[in-house]
Design a protein around this motif. Structure first.
Motif, PDB file in Angstrom:
ATOM      1  N   UNK A 265       0.820  -0.937   0.047  1.00 55.30           N
ATOM      2  CA  UNK A 265       0.078  -0.093   0.067  1.00 55.30           C
ATOM      3  C   UNK A 265       0.817   1.281   0.007  1.00 55.30           C
ATOM      4  N   UNK A 266       0.456   2.329  -0.701  1.00 48.69           N
ATOM      5  CA  UNK A 266       1.126   3.419  -0.830  1.00 48.69           C
ATOM      6  C   UNK A 266       1.094   4.396   0.468  1.00 48.69           C
ATOM      7  N   UNK A 267       1.552   5.394   0.664  1.00 47.52           N
ATOM      8  CA  UNK A 267       1.629   6.106   1.944  1.00 47.52           C
ATOM      9  C   UNK A 267       0.412   6.868   1.852  1.00 47.52           C
ATOM     10  N   UNK A 268      -0.228   7.349   0.946  1.00 43.58           N
ATOM     11  CA  UNK A 268      -1.496   8.046   0.891  1.00 43.58           C
ATOM     12  C   UNK A 268      -2.592   6.828   1.220  1.00 43.58           C
ATOM     13  N   UNK A 269      -2.424   5.903   0.602  1.00 43.58           N
ATOM     14  CA  UNK A 269      -3.404   4.793   0.925  1.00 43.58           C
ATOM     15  C   UNK A 269      -3.331   4.521   2.459  1.00 43.58           C
ATOM     16  N   UNK A 270      -2.264   4.447   2.982  1.00 45.79           N
ATOM     17  CA  UNK A 270      -2.233   4.067   4.329  1.00 45.79           C
ATOM     18  C   UNK A 270      -2.806   5.296   5.345  1.00 45.79           C
ATOM     19  N   UNK A 271      -2.579   6.557   4.863  1.00 47.62           N
ATOM     20  CA  UNK A 271      -3.090   7.600   5.659  1.00 47.62           C
ATOM     21  C   UNK A 271      -4.558   7.538   5.505  1.00 47.62           C
ATOM     22  N   UNK A 272      -5.054   7.304   4.140  1.00 45.58           N
ATOM     23  CA  UNK A 272      -6.580   7.349   4.051  1.00 45.58           C
ATOM     24  C   UNK A 272      -7.055   6.354   4.927  1.00 45.58           C
ATOM     25  N   UNK A 273      -6.656   5.240   5.014  1.00 44.21           N
ATOM     26  CA  UNK A 273      -7.217   4.186   5.853  1.00 44.21           C
ATOM     27  C   UNK A 273      -7.242   4.469   7.324  1.00 44.21           C
ATOM     28  N   UNK A 274      -5.959   5.222   7.798  1.00 44.75           N
ATOM     29  CA  UNK A 274      -5.897   5.708   9.270  1.00 44.75           C
ATOM     30  C   UNK A 274      -7.257   6.779   9.534  1.00 44.75           C
ATOM     31  N   UNK A 275      -7.188   7.551   8.465  1.00 44.49           N
ATOM     32  CA  UNK A 275      -8.258   8.533   8.423  1.00 44.49           C
ATOM     33  C   UNK A 275      -9.592   8.305   8.525  1.00 44.49           C
ATOM     34  N   UNK A 276      -9.910   7.064   7.894  1.00 45.76           N
ATOM     35  CA  UNK A 276     -11.319   6.506   7.929  1.00 45.76           C
ATOM     36  C   UNK A 276     -11.588   5.958   9.226  1.00 45.76           C
ATOM     37  N   UNK A 277     -10.453   5.306   9.557  1.00 45.04           N
ATOM     38  CA  UNK A 277     -10.546   4.455  11.050  1.00 45.04           C
ATOM     39  C   UNK A 277     -10.924   5.526  12.021  1.00 45.04           C
ATOM     40  N   UNK A 278     -10.105   6.621  12.069  1.00 40.32           N
ATOM     41  CA  UNK A 278     -10.458   7.752  13.216  1.00 40.32           C
ATOM     42  C   UNK A 278     -11.798   8.176  13.269  1.00 40.32           C
ATOM     43  N   UNK A 280     -14.436   6.688  11.831  1.00 41.21           N
ATOM     44  CA  UNK A 280     -15.396   5.974  12.196  1.00 41.21           C
ATOM     45  C   UNK A 280     -15.474   5.743  13.884  1.00 41.21           C
ATOM     46  N   UNK A 281     -14.423   5.956  14.445  1.00 36.07           N
ATOM     47  CA  UNK A 281     -14.305   6.126  15.901  1.00 36.07           C
ATOM     48  C   UNK A 281     -14.977   7.501  16.484  1.00 36.07           C
ATOM     49  N   UNK A 282     -14.794   8.616  15.702  1.00 33.38           N
ATOM     50  CA  UNK A 282     -15.681   9.549  16.201  1.00 33.38           C
ATOM     51  C   UNK A 282     -17.241   9.609  15.918  1.00 33.38           C
ATOM     52  N   UNK A 283     -17.387   8.977  14.614  1.00 36.14           N
ATOM     53  CA  UNK A 283     -18.974   8.670  14.413  1.00 36.14           C
ATOM     54  C   UNK A 283     -19.443   7.821  15.192  1.00 36.14           C
ATOM     55  N   UNK A 284     -18.791   6.875  16.142  1.00 38.77           N
ATOM     56  CA  UNK A 284     -19.681   5.825  16.810  1.00 38.77           C
ATOM     57  C   UNK A 284     -20.424   6.705  17.755  1.00 38.77           C
ATOM     58  N   UNK A 285     -21.856   6.341  17.649  1.00 38.81           N
ATOM     59  CA  UNK A 285     -22.777   6.867  18.426  1.00 38.81           C
ATOM     60  C   UNK A 285     -22.792   6.488  20.041  1.00 38.81           C
TER      61      UNK A 285
END
Length: 551
Positions: A265-278, A280-285
């Motif tokens: 995985x490229x660096x931007x792809x890893x950063x995008x995956x990390x951003x999506x995880x964070x 999702x944690x923020x969205x967790x109601x």
């Protein structure tokens, strides 16, 4: 090579995707502006003066009955009426019952999430009671609660403490008989789990330590109770409930596409995956849990989740711009270590925010009456920290804008090579450039709104703690709009930077040109200039823009 979705997606599909995301963003703003009420409300509660004739420090003095059979306190109309009656200051109790009763007996709801108490003292100017500058105010406070289903007449103790606050007042120029005093932060509850709350406050004198000495002629004490509106919480949690599964599903789709590639995985792809995880944690109601359980640490958890998301989002923007602005071939491409200077600054800022938050809300888990604003040193430190945080956020935005501007300048220079290409290839690269510029402008807009929301949030949170004259138009539309913008932007970038399954051009369309492996070949952008010597492969969007910057 396949490249990213943004390169190969047709204009019609791209327009449909952008339209759907923009409509979702507009709905978020409209929900905050038209449906949700203001984020918070306040009640100004005048303290009822009760007399403790028996000197009972553990007795509860209440203003009105919840059950209907409780004994009310012996009230006094004014503090002046107690002069020359033998009643000492230890026997005077200021009682505040929350929520404020307006005809009917009202109660709090757990949708209101939190409760903050701030004191406002009414002090008259009297030559017989001179006020000492920066007088020390000692507060003996007890906070209790009761629920509607409780059958007992007594209140349950929630917290008790003896706190010190500094009284800062000046003589009001318009009313020469009344002092104008700063607000005094008293308590903060991270969970509003009970129906009724009762605050008993005493001002015990202490001549030895000079506490409650020289505070002037005290007339009344007002308690400003600030709480989150339940209607706003319902809209806010509804947005989280909708966005959470959408982001999770999109994140799984994105990562499966990345794993299907025959490369790391490229660096931007890893950063995008990390951003999506964070995100999702923020969205967790998690707010739904507070409707059932008492969670006084909910405010702290919310701050930590949002702080982690801020850190990853700011880091992603730096990497996103930096990967398209490699100024030297010696730079260690596709490595997070290449951005250690930029990321260190972001990490230091976020760690400072975390430490500052733990110094107040962390301690408030055991003592809700603690406040970093309670002392002059703490107030100056908190104000300085808020100012530095706002300045740092503004400087970050300026630095990010400068990086993106440099990318635009380099790309504009390289656009002069496009007319020498064939029409099909020229249109393809022009489309990549326009889409890339649009995405970068969307990034700048998102960054600007994030910085504005962060600064307004810090000011709005502190306005009740340092001054009551600050007026902010901090509406629900801004809160829900910025929150929706984070989700829409993250989903858009994940969609557009996901690996594409399409290959452009195909072998037939390219006149039998062989397809080369993306891992083994990386051509210089300068080779694109001669029309009769066109390259045999198409670089990805990141490689294309980066090559334009390095040549």
């Amino acid at each position: 090579m396949a490249g990213a979705v943004i390169e190969n997606l047709s204009g019609r599909k791209l327009a449909c995707l952008c339209s759907v995301l923009l409509v979702a963003l507009l709905v978020c703003f409209l929900l905050g502006g038209l449906v949700a009420p203001e984020p918070s409300s306040s009640q100004n509660i005048l303290g009822t003066i009760c007399l403790d004739h028996e000197r009972e420090p553990d007795r509860w003095f209440q203003v009105w009955s919840v059950i209907g059979s409780e004994k009310m306190c012996d009230k006094a109309d004014k503090v002046d009426d107690l002069m020359d009656t033998g009643i000492s200051s230890e026997q005077v109790v200021f009682a505040f019952q929350m929520p404020l009763r307006r005809g009917a007996v009202l109660d709090f709801t757990r949708w209101q999430q939190n409760l903050i108490g701030v004191l406002q003292l009414d002090i008259d100017h009297d030559s017989q009671y001179e006020m000492v500058p920066n007088a020390t105010l000692a507060l003996d406070v007890r906070l209790g609660y009761k629920n509607k289903e409780d059958k007992t007449e007594d209140w349950t103790l929630l917290a008790a403490s003896v706190e010190e606050r500094h009284l800062i007042c000046d003589l009001d120029s318009e009313q020469s008989y009344r002092y104008n005093c700063d607000l005094i932060p008293l308590f903060e509850l991270g969970s509003l789990h009970h129906d009724y709350y009762l605050l008993n406050l005493r001002l015990p004198p202490n001549m030895e330590n000079q506490r409650n000495v020289g505070i002037g002629k005290l007339v009344d004490i007002n308690l400003v109770a600030i709480f989150q509106n339940g209607g706003f919480t319902k809209v806010w949690v509804s947005l989280k409930t909708i966005f959470f599964p959408l982001v999770v599903v999109l994140l799984v789709w994105f990562w499966r596409r990345v794993q299907a590639l025959q490369r790391e995985p490229a660096l931007i792809e890893c950063m995008l995956f990390s951003l999506g995880i964070c995100l999702s944690v923020l969205n967790l109601p998690l707010e739904f849990l507070t409707l059932r359980f008492d969670m006084p640490y909910m405010l702290l958890i919310t701050d930590i989740r949002q702080g982690v998301f801020y850190a990853v989002l700011l880091s992603f923007w730096l990497v996103f711009a930096g990967e398209h602005l490699m100024v030297s071939e010696d730079c260690d491409r596709n490595r997070l270590a290449a951005y250690w200077k930029h990321l260190s600054a972001v990490a230091c800022g976020c760690i400072s925010l975390f430490i500052f938050d733990m110094c107040e809300r962390g301690v408030q888990l055991t003592n809700p009456f603690y406040s970093i604003w309670g002392t002059r040193v703490g107030t100056n430190l908190a104000l300085s920290f808020i100012i530095m945080a706002g300045v740092s956020a503004s400087l970050y935005f300026c630095f990010l804008s400068w990086m993106i501007w440099r990318v635009f300048c380099n790309i504009n220079v390289k656009r002069h090579s496009l007319p020498a290409m064939s029409s099909v290839r020229r249109l393809h690269y022009e489309g990549i450039i326009y889409r890339f510029k649009f995405l970068m402008l969307a990034t700048l807009t998102c960054a600007a709104m994030t910085v504005i929301g962060f600064i307004l949030g810090q000011v709005a949170e502190g306005q009740w703690k340092w001054d009551d004259e600050i007026s902010l138009n901090y509406t629900s539309a801004i809160l829900t709009g910025v929150y929706g913008m984070w989700n829409v932007y993250t989903m858009a970038v994940i969609c557009l930077y996901a690996p594409s399954h399409k290959r452009w051009p195909t072998a037939a369309a390219a006149g039998g040109v062989a397809q080369l492996d993306s891992q083994s070949e990386e051509i210089e952008f300068s080779r694109l200039a001669p029309a009769n010597d066109e390259p045999s492969d198409l670089t990805s969007l990141t490689q294309f823009v980066r090559k334009a910057a390095t040549d």
